[in-house]
Design an enzyme around this catalytic site. Structure first.
Site, PDB file in Angstrom:
ATOM      1  N   SER A  62       7.004   0.352   5.046  1.00  0.00           N
ATOM      2  CA  SER A  62       6.993  -0.306   3.735  1.00  0.00           C
ATOM      3  C   SER A  62       8.010  -1.441   3.682  1.00  0.00           C
ATOM      4  O   SER A  62       9.014  -1.434   4.398  1.00  0.00           O
ATOM      5  CB  SER A  62       7.331   0.701   2.635  1.00  0.00           C
ATOM      6  OG  SER A  62       6.438   1.781   2.665  1.00  0.00           O
TER       7      SER A  62
HETATM    8  N1  SAH Z   1       7.380   5.667   4.537  1.00  0.00           N
HETATM    9  C1  SAH Z   1       6.679   5.242   5.700  1.00  0.00           C
HETATM   10  C2  SAH Z   1       5.325   4.676   5.289  1.00  0.00           C
HETATM   11  C3  SAH Z   1       4.311   4.856   6.340  1.00  0.00           C
HETATM   12  S1  SAH Z   1       2.671   4.406   5.859  1.00  0.00           S
HETATM   13  C4  SAH Z   1       7.483   4.214   6.468  1.00  0.00           C
HETATM   14  O1  SAH Z   1       8.336   3.556   5.860  1.00  0.00           O
HETATM   15  O2  SAH Z   1       7.273   4.060   7.678  1.00  0.00           O
HETATM   16  C5  SAH Z   1       2.073   5.938   5.202  1.00  0.00           C
HETATM   17  C6  SAH Z   1       2.009   7.108   6.131  1.00  0.00           C
HETATM   18  O3  SAH Z   1       1.344   8.175   5.445  1.00  0.00           O
HETATM   19  C7  SAH Z   1       1.178   6.852   7.392  1.00  0.00           C
HETATM   20  O4  SAH Z   1       1.991   7.084   8.522  1.00  0.00           O
HETATM   21  C8  SAH Z   1       0.040   7.849   7.293  1.00  0.00           C
HETATM   22  O5  SAH Z   1      -0.358   8.379   8.550  1.00  0.00           O
HETATM   23  C9  SAH Z   1       0.640   8.928   6.398  1.00  0.00           C
HETATM   24  N2  SAH Z   1      -0.329   9.798   5.715  1.00  0.00           N
HETATM   25  C10 SAH Z   1      -1.493   9.472   5.113  1.00  0.00           C
HETATM   26  N3  SAH Z   1      -2.073  10.573   4.594  1.00  0.00           N
HETATM   27  C11 SAH Z   1      -1.250  11.631   4.858  1.00  0.00           C
HETATM   28  C12 SAH Z   1      -1.298  13.039   4.585  1.00  0.00           C
HETATM   29  N4  SAH Z   1      -2.320  13.595   3.934  1.00  0.00           N
HETATM   30  N5  SAH Z   1      -0.276  13.799   5.011  1.00  0.00           N
HETATM   31  C13 SAH Z   1       0.764  13.268   5.698  1.00  0.00           C
HETATM   32  N6  SAH Z   1       0.869  11.954   5.990  1.00  0.00           N
HETATM   33  C14 SAH Z   1      -0.121  11.143   5.574  1.00  0.00           C
END
Ligand code: SAH
Length: 225
Positions: A62
């Protein structure tokens, strides 16, 4: 830490202040956590810029401003137990670690989670427990131990219509959850407060762009994509 590194950190914090972030604990955490450790080599040069970046598996880290806004909105205290869904590269997790007592974080891509865990080790973050799984189901009871309810819940992937019921259930009374809601291209970051067992108040924070919240752990195929 060299001068260039210090300058980048200070520049990011000034940038966040100029964009309205006032919480000094949040600003301090963002100055201390090395964002360059969390991004792939190809984009290291941009690690301290206020922008989202690719982290592999089609996912993104993000934008710092969004991390700051979400962290600030949660009004974290060092007594809080926090559940995070969507560990990704672990950057937001690391910020949370600096601001609360303990973080429980779930990621559906094993590959991303393993890399995030290595970074937590490298940075000696000891107050985090990470799990590969489907965060929509909440934090599972493990070895007979229930961690829910959580004082705060942060979801960093967008739910289509509403927060997963299991996450609302795992929020403590008076607890707060921040989560993007809506289809791709039309998402709103929302803050839910659990006022009683079945009543929630909801506030819109701002329009955002997040990857979708997907069900189940990623298959090996999807994981290798
Ligand atoms: N806070 C993270 C954002 C990553 S993007 C950062 O700063 O890197 C969002 C993440 O949510 C992705 O890695 C995706 O794989 C994960 N995601 C999506 N659905 C999910 C679920 N049901 N359970 C766990 N993770 C999930």
């Amino acid at each position: 830490m060299n001068t260039q590194d210090i300058n980048r950190r200070v520049r990011l914090v000034m940038d966040l202040r100029s964009k309205g972030i006032r919480d000094t604990r949040v600003l301090g955490a963002m100055e201390r956590v090395p964002r360059d450790v969390f991004v792939p080599a190809a984009v290291k040069d941009q690690a301290w810029d206020d922008m989202a970046l690719p982290i592999g598996r089609g996912q993104t880290i993000s934008q710092p401003l969004v991390v700051a806004i979400m962290s600030e909105a949660l009004a974290l205290s060092d007594r809080d137990k926090v559940l995070e869904i969507g560990t990704g590269c672990g950057y937001q997790t690391a910020i949370l670690c600096k601001l609360c007592r303990r973080v429980y974080t779930i990621e559906r891509h094993k590959y991303l989670l393993e890399h995030a865990e290595r970074r937590f080790e490298e940075l000696r973050l000891r107050n985090v427990t990470a799990l590969a799984g489907d965060g929509m189901k909440g934090w599972p009871k493990m070895h007979g131990i229930e961690q829910a309810p959580f004082d705060k819940i942060i979801v960093t992937a967008a739910a289509r219509e509403k927060p997963p019921q299991k996450l609302l259930d795992q929020l403590s009374l008076g607890g707060v959850m921040i989560i993007p809601i809506g289809p791709s291209g039309d998402q709103m970051l929302k803050l839910y407060r659990k006022d009683s067992i079945e009543a929630y108040s909801v506030r819109d924070i701002m329009p955002v762009r997040f990857v979708p919240l997907l069900p189940d752990i990623a298959s090996d195929n999807e994981d290798a994509a």
